[in-house]
Design a protein around this motif. Sequence first.
Motif, PDB file in Angstrom:
ATOM      1  N   GLY A  76      23.749   6.467   5.635  1.00 29.20           N
ATOM      2  CA  GLY A  76      23.230   7.546   5.436  1.00 29.20           C
ATOM      3  C   GLY A  76      21.956   7.736   5.068  1.00 29.20           C
ATOM      4  N   LYS A  77      20.855   6.704   5.508  1.00 27.94           N
ATOM      5  CA  LYS A  77      19.659   7.316   4.778  1.00 27.94           C
ATOM      6  C   LYS A  77      19.218   7.569   5.856  1.00 27.94           C
ATOM      7  CE  LYS A  77      21.586   6.515   1.408  1.00 27.94           C
ATOM      8  NZ  LYS A  77      21.939   7.723   0.303  1.00 27.94           N
ATOM      9  N   PRO A  78      17.337   8.222   5.996  1.00 32.18           N
ATOM     10  CA  PRO A  78      16.771   9.178   7.139  1.00 32.18           C
ATOM     11  C   PRO A  78      15.826   7.241   6.548  1.00 32.18           C
ATOM     12  CG  PRO A  78      16.507  10.413   5.703  1.00 32.18           C
ATOM     13  CD  PRO A  78      17.675   9.687   5.735  1.00 32.18           C
ATOM     14  N   VAL A  79      14.714   7.027   7.486  1.00 32.45           N
ATOM     15  CA  VAL A  79      14.033   6.315   7.869  1.00 32.45           C
ATOM     16  C   VAL A  79      12.587   6.075   8.452  1.00 32.45           C
ATOM     17  CG1 VAL A  79      13.780   3.596   8.439  1.00 32.45           C
ATOM     18  CG2 VAL A  79      16.260   4.463   8.963  1.00 32.45           C
ATOM     19  N   LEU A  80      11.922   5.957   7.721  1.00 28.09           N
ATOM     20  CA  LEU A  80      10.443   5.857   8.681  1.00 28.09           C
ATOM     21  C   LEU A  80      10.021   4.023   8.916  1.00 28.09           C
ATOM     22  CD1 LEU A  80       7.622   6.871   8.837  1.00 28.09           C
ATOM     23  CD2 LEU A  80       6.880   6.769   6.214  1.00 28.09           C
ATOM     24  N   LEU A  96       0.987  -1.073   0.146  1.00 28.15           N
ATOM     25  CA  LEU A  96       0.043  -0.091   0.268  1.00 28.15           C
ATOM     26  C   LEU A  96       1.203   1.159  -0.115  1.00 28.15           C
ATOM     27  CD1 LEU A  96      -3.312   0.738   2.073  1.00 28.15           C
ATOM     28  CD2 LEU A  96      -1.188   1.990   1.990  1.00 28.15           C
ATOM     29  N   ALA A  97       1.738   1.087   0.775  1.00 30.70           N
ATOM     30  CA  ALA A  97       2.580   2.403   1.139  1.00 30.70           C
ATOM     31  C   ALA A  97       3.549   2.721  -0.375  1.00 30.70           C
ATOM     32  CB  ALA A  97       3.511   2.256   1.875  1.00 30.70           C
ATOM     33  N   ALA A  98       4.178   1.565  -0.948  1.00 26.19           N
ATOM     34  CA  ALA A  98       4.648   1.904  -1.839  1.00 26.19           C
ATOM     35  C   ALA A  98       3.676   2.088  -3.741  1.00 26.19           C
ATOM     36  CB  ALA A  98       5.231   0.666  -2.965  1.00 26.19           C
ATOM     37  N   ASP A  99       2.265   1.765  -3.085  1.00 21.59           N
ATOM     38  CA  ASP A  99       1.460   1.934  -4.770  1.00 21.59           C
ATOM     39  C   ASP A  99       1.235   3.563  -4.274  1.00 21.59           C
ATOM     40  OD1 ASP A  99       1.927  -0.324  -5.091  1.00 21.59           O
ATOM     41  OD2 ASP A  99      -0.116  -1.388  -5.218  1.00 21.59           O
ATOM     42  N   LEU A 100       1.144   3.966  -2.988  1.00 28.99           N
ATOM     43  CA  LEU A 100       0.713   5.343  -2.416  1.00 28.99           C
ATOM     44  C   LEU A 100       1.750   6.143  -2.927  1.00 28.99           C
ATOM     45  CD1 LEU A 100      -1.004   7.197  -0.881  1.00 28.99           C
ATOM     46  CD2 LEU A 100      -0.192   7.139   1.657  1.00 28.99           C
ATOM     47  N   ILE A 101       2.836   6.133  -2.384  1.00 31.68           N
ATOM     48  CA  ILE A 101       4.239   6.875  -3.015  1.00 31.68           C
ATOM     49  C   ILE A 101       4.520   7.061  -4.413  1.00 31.68           C
ATOM     50  CG2 ILE A 101       7.063   6.477  -2.281  1.00 31.68           C
ATOM     51  CD1 ILE A 101       6.421   4.871  -0.211  1.00 31.68           C
ATOM     52  N   ASP A 102       4.081   6.004  -4.845  1.00 27.61           N
ATOM     53  CA  ASP A 102       4.601   6.084  -7.147  1.00 27.61           C
ATOM     54  C   ASP A 102       3.936   7.123  -7.735  1.00 27.61           C
ATOM     55  OD1 ASP A 102       6.655   5.238  -7.722  1.00 27.61           O
ATOM     56  OD2 ASP A 102       6.185   3.161  -8.410  1.00 27.61           O
ATOM     57  N   ARG A 103       2.448   7.461  -6.508  1.00 30.52           N
ATOM     58  CA  ARG A 103       1.464   8.079  -7.338  1.00 30.52           C
ATOM     59  C   ARG A 103       1.654   9.442  -6.754  1.00 30.52           C
ATOM     60  NH1 ARG A 103      -2.584   4.613  -4.746  1.00 30.52           N
ATOM     61  NH2 ARG A 103      -2.915   5.718  -2.966  1.00 30.52           N
ATOM     62  N   THR A 104       1.786   9.643  -5.739  1.00 30.52           N
ATOM     63  CA  THR A 104       2.418  11.386  -4.996  1.00 30.52           C
ATOM     64  C   THR A 104       3.588  12.102  -5.772  1.00 30.52           C
ATOM     65  OG1 THR A 104       1.595  10.213  -2.390  1.00 30.52           O
ATOM     66  CG2 THR A 104       3.154  12.121  -2.838  1.00 30.52           C
ATOM     67  N   GLU A 105       3.843  13.012  -5.770  1.00 32.55           N
ATOM     68  CA  GLU A 105       4.108  14.476  -6.626  1.00 32.55           C
ATOM     69  C   GLU A 105       5.346  14.667  -5.530  1.00 32.55           C
ATOM     70  OE1 GLU A 105       4.262  18.672  -8.799  1.00 32.55           O
ATOM     71  OE2 GLU A 105       2.208  17.680  -7.491  1.00 32.55           O
ATOM     72  N   GLY A 106       6.538  14.429  -6.135  1.00 27.54           N
ATOM     73  CA  GLY A 106       7.421  14.860  -5.518  1.00 27.54           C
ATOM     74  C   GLY A 106       8.141  12.992  -4.958  1.00 27.54           C
ATOM     75  N   LEU A 108       1.523   9.822   4.978  1.00 26.91           N
ATOM     76  CA  LEU A 108       2.124  10.734   3.297  1.00 26.91           C
ATOM     77  C   LEU A 108       2.502  12.170   4.354  1.00 26.91           C
ATOM     78  CD1 LEU A 108      -0.106  11.296   0.848  1.00 26.91           C
ATOM     79  CD2 LEU A 108       1.989  10.775   0.816  1.00 26.91           C
ATOM     80  N   ALA A 109       2.118  12.446   5.392  1.00 23.80           N
ATOM     81  CA  ALA A 109       2.277  13.003   6.406  1.00 23.80           C
ATOM     82  C   ALA A 109       3.690  12.710   6.893  1.00 23.80           C
ATOM     83  CB  ALA A 109       1.934  13.498   8.122  1.00 23.80           C
ATOM     84  N   ALA A 110       3.885  11.295   7.230  1.00 26.18           N
ATOM     85  CA  ALA A 110       5.544  11.078   8.207  1.00 26.18           C
ATOM     86  C   ALA A 110       6.504  10.837   6.709  1.00 26.18           C
ATOM     87  CB  ALA A 110       5.555  10.140   8.687  1.00 26.18           C
ATOM     88  N   LEU A 111       6.069  10.694   5.295  1.00 21.14           N
ATOM     89  CA  LEU A 111       7.367  10.967   4.951  1.00 21.14           C
ATOM     90  C   LEU A 111       7.630  12.044   4.170  1.00 21.14           C
ATOM     91  CD1 LEU A 111       8.347   8.564   2.925  1.00 21.14           C
ATOM     92  CD2 LEU A 111       6.641   9.261   1.066  1.00 21.14           C
ATOM     93  N   ARG A 112       6.375  13.029   4.623  1.00 18.52           N
ATOM     94  CA  ARG A 112       7.215  14.098   3.675  1.00 18.52           C
ATOM     95  C   ARG A 112       8.020  14.946   5.264  1.00 18.52           C
ATOM     96  NH1 ARG A 112       1.033  15.396   1.608  1.00 18.52           N
ATOM     97  NH2 ARG A 112       1.566  14.697  -0.507  1.00 18.52           N
TER      98      ARG A 112
END
Length: 244
Positions: free
Chosen positions: A69-73, A17-27, A220-224
């Motif tokens: 060196g990557k931030p993580v959710l 669900l997260a991957a599909d959501l991210i793929d269709r979210t601008e940015g 999306l709120a957490a990812l942003r």
Amino acid sequence: MTSRVAVVGATGKLGGLAADLIDRTEGFEVAARLSSKDGLEALADVDLVVDMTIPVVSPTVVEAALAAGKPVLVGTSGWNAERLAKLGHRLAELPDLGVIVVPNFSIGSVLATRFATIAGRYFDSVEIIEAHAATKIDSPSGTATRTAELITAARAELGPVEAPHVDQRARGQQVASIPVHSMRLAGIVAQQDVVFGGEGEVLRLTHQTISGRSYEAGILAALRALPEARGLTVGLDAILGLDA
């Protein structure tokens, strides 16, 4: 600028669900869809890492991301107080990185937990009943664990909940002094009831997840918020402005 994201656990229900959501979210774009069993070399080539794996794998994913060196959710269950404390110490060595651990991405669930922490100061009798699909591996759920911990923290001046007969197995598992009862049933997505008992009254706070779509706004709120996050953030409260 588009952020490249690796979703680890993308073959699972929440990860997919997260991957599909991210793929269709601008940015944002999904640059790597990994299962819980895949190697983590691809984390070096992305900007952000999303961990939606299983409790036994999640710490390895987080450490690999931090080492790269990557931030993580983190949306994986199993991050109890002990694990979070260790992660906090690790992040103290990495002042330019952040990890956001979210027990539940549902806005309604976050609010229900906040309401429970308020009520916990006024009732000495508290128990939690949580239910998830039969496929959920861990119990109690991360949401129930976090709710119990926050209620007990809010009662710091009053002392822990004194639940009766907790030596009996049918009385549930004590988490931060509060009995938690877990059900795993077909036909359920997620539900949590926090039940408070007082003299002549019962207060029941219920949150029910009907569809996985309820997680999208929180993801999306957490990812942003992730690129600017520093140190350890637990839950969506600060991100949603509830701690203001």
